[in-house]
Design a protein around this motif. Sequence first.
Motif, PDB file in Angstrom:
ATOM      1  N   CYS A 277     -17.801 -26.736 -13.314  1.00  0.00           N
ATOM      2  CA  CYS A 277     -18.956 -27.610 -13.525  1.00  0.00           C
ATOM      3  C   CYS A 277     -19.987 -27.008 -14.477  1.00  0.00           C
ATOM      4  N   ARG A 278     -20.753 -27.890 -15.073  1.00  0.00           N
ATOM      5  CA  ARG A 278     -21.963 -27.527 -15.788  1.00  0.00           C
ATOM      6  C   ARG A 278     -23.137 -28.116 -15.012  1.00  0.00           C
ATOM      7  N   HIS A 279     -23.900 -27.254 -14.376  1.00  0.00           N
ATOM      8  CA  HIS A 279     -25.072 -27.650 -13.604  1.00  0.00           C
ATOM      9  C   HIS A 279     -26.230 -27.860 -14.580  1.00  0.00           C
ATOM     10  N   VAL A 280     -26.966 -28.974 -14.440  1.00  0.00           N
ATOM     11  CA  VAL A 280     -28.086 -29.226 -15.345  1.00  0.00           C
ATOM     12  C   VAL A 280     -29.447 -29.025 -14.664  1.00  0.00           C
ATOM     13  N   TYR A 281     -29.452 -28.617 -13.405  1.00  0.00           N
ATOM     14  CA  TYR A 281     -30.655 -28.169 -12.710  1.00  0.00           C
ATOM     15  C   TYR A 281     -31.819 -29.151 -12.834  1.00  0.00           C
ATOM     16  N   GLN A 282     -31.553 -30.392 -12.469  1.00  0.00           N
ATOM     17  CA  GLN A 282     -32.678 -31.324 -12.321  1.00  0.00           C
ATOM     18  C   GLN A 282     -33.630 -30.797 -11.251  1.00  0.00           C
ATOM     19  N   VAL A 283     -33.049 -30.126 -10.284  1.00  0.00           N
ATOM     20  CA  VAL A 283     -33.799 -29.410  -9.250  1.00  0.00           C
ATOM     21  C   VAL A 283     -33.159 -28.036  -9.085  1.00  0.00           C
ATOM     22  N   TYR A 284     -33.997 -26.999  -8.963  1.00  0.00           N
ATOM     23  CA  TYR A 284     -33.504 -25.669  -8.626  1.00  0.00           C
ATOM     24  C   TYR A 284     -33.868 -25.428  -7.164  1.00  0.00           C
ATOM     25  N   ALA A 285     -32.903 -25.679  -6.275  1.00  0.00           N
ATOM     26  CA  ALA A 285     -33.170 -25.639  -4.836  1.00  0.00           C
ATOM     27  C   ALA A 285     -32.573 -24.385  -4.225  1.00  0.00           C
ATOM     28  N   VAL A 286     -33.420 -23.584  -3.618  1.00  0.00           N
ATOM     29  CA  VAL A 286     -32.958 -22.417  -2.872  1.00  0.00           C
ATOM     30  C   VAL A 286     -32.919 -22.772  -1.393  1.00  0.00           C
ATOM     31  N   ARG A 287     -32.227 -21.931  -0.630  1.00  0.00           N
ATOM     32  CA  ARG A 287     -32.056 -22.224   0.789  1.00  0.00           C
ATOM     33  C   ARG A 287     -32.564 -21.056   1.638  1.00  0.00           C
ATOM     34  N   SER A 288     -33.333 -21.400   2.666  1.00  0.00           N
ATOM     35  CA  SER A 288     -33.841 -20.394   3.594  1.00  0.00           C
ATOM     36  C   SER A 288     -34.071 -21.033   4.947  1.00  0.00           C
TER      37      SER A 288
END
Length: 394
Positions: A277-288
């Motif tokens: 895939c090529r991610h286009v990062y409309q959102v950069y979501a981290v998880r915690s």
Amino acid sequence: MIPLVDLQTQYKSIQPAIDAAALRVLASGEYLGGPDVSAFEQGFAEYCNVGHAIAVNSGSSALHLSLLGAKVGPGDEVITSPFGFVATTAAICATGARPVFVDIDPLTFNLDPAGLADAITPKTKAIMPVHLYGLMADMDPIMSIARQANIAVIEDACQAHGALYKGKRAGSIGLSGSFSFNPGKNLSAVGRGGMVVTNDDEQAQFLRRLRDWGQDGRYNHVHQGFGYCMDTMQAAILNVKLRHLEHWTELRRAHARRLTCQLKNSAVTTPPEPHCCRHVYQVYAVRSASRDLLRAAIATRGVDSGVHYPRPVHLQQAYAGLGYMEGDFPEAERAAAEMLSLPISPELTDSQIDYIAAAVWSDAWRPRAATANLGVKSTRDLARPAQEQSEQAA
């Protein structure tokens, strides 16, 4: 404050061209349709490598028309994800069909193909995968299952302008794909806008009629349609921005690589990018597992953030009538409790990215159970060649 989205800086970077396009439309007196809309449709179709693009007034309208183009209606069922914006489910309900949810992959947050076969019934008319956050769903198994069941696949690509899956653009794989140009999207209007893309000639003709009150020529209404046409002003401005989309996308990806590299071994899990895939990062979501503590802590350091999305659709009051309960889709529910979106606009500077990373690394929020999602196994191959990992970290 480092904003989550910086539309003012983006506007200033291309202000002369945007202003000229807007003033030209105002002076023309042609505010609906015309050559600006046609040019944007042609340009976006070429960008997506599809035969047709049908411009509409919102992403929600695009989703609705895509479903109607697949002949979805009352009594039908459409399979989709419970984790994402409510517009996907709302569009299904607007056709009279029933949304049927399948849980998400715990690492990509997209619809998990492993649950598809069991969700298909004789009433299933379509599958609508959501390419969440700018990362495409695992389309090969989705398409294979759909072909075996003789049902349509409609891509919700509202967050995935320019994303790739095995070299194919978002929106180009299923029967159709739907896009949103709302402010904050990777390609954004100065208001609302949307697009349906397809390679199906008959569907394209049908949708062009349907968006303009079902007309086949002036006042010749052959379908019961809608007032879904795109405004000329939006098309003119989107035409200007489309020329910059690939550059902006590469900036997003570079910023994401820098941020991911700096957050390695931190107390958050960073977004994956499967090798296909090529991610286009409309959102950069981290998880915690301590998402709310993290959000409060970075806010005190001047870093804006967002939560996409704090409650899965199956637990929204508006859709209680579907009969789903808490615990039905545990991965979607966990993601809703743990995901935090950090700033990732093309306008960020390296120093701002470094500052965001430092804010996340701060011990002020002291996570109680850092990265509780570590160790979960995805149904998707997330392995990346060592050379590629090294290049992305560079």
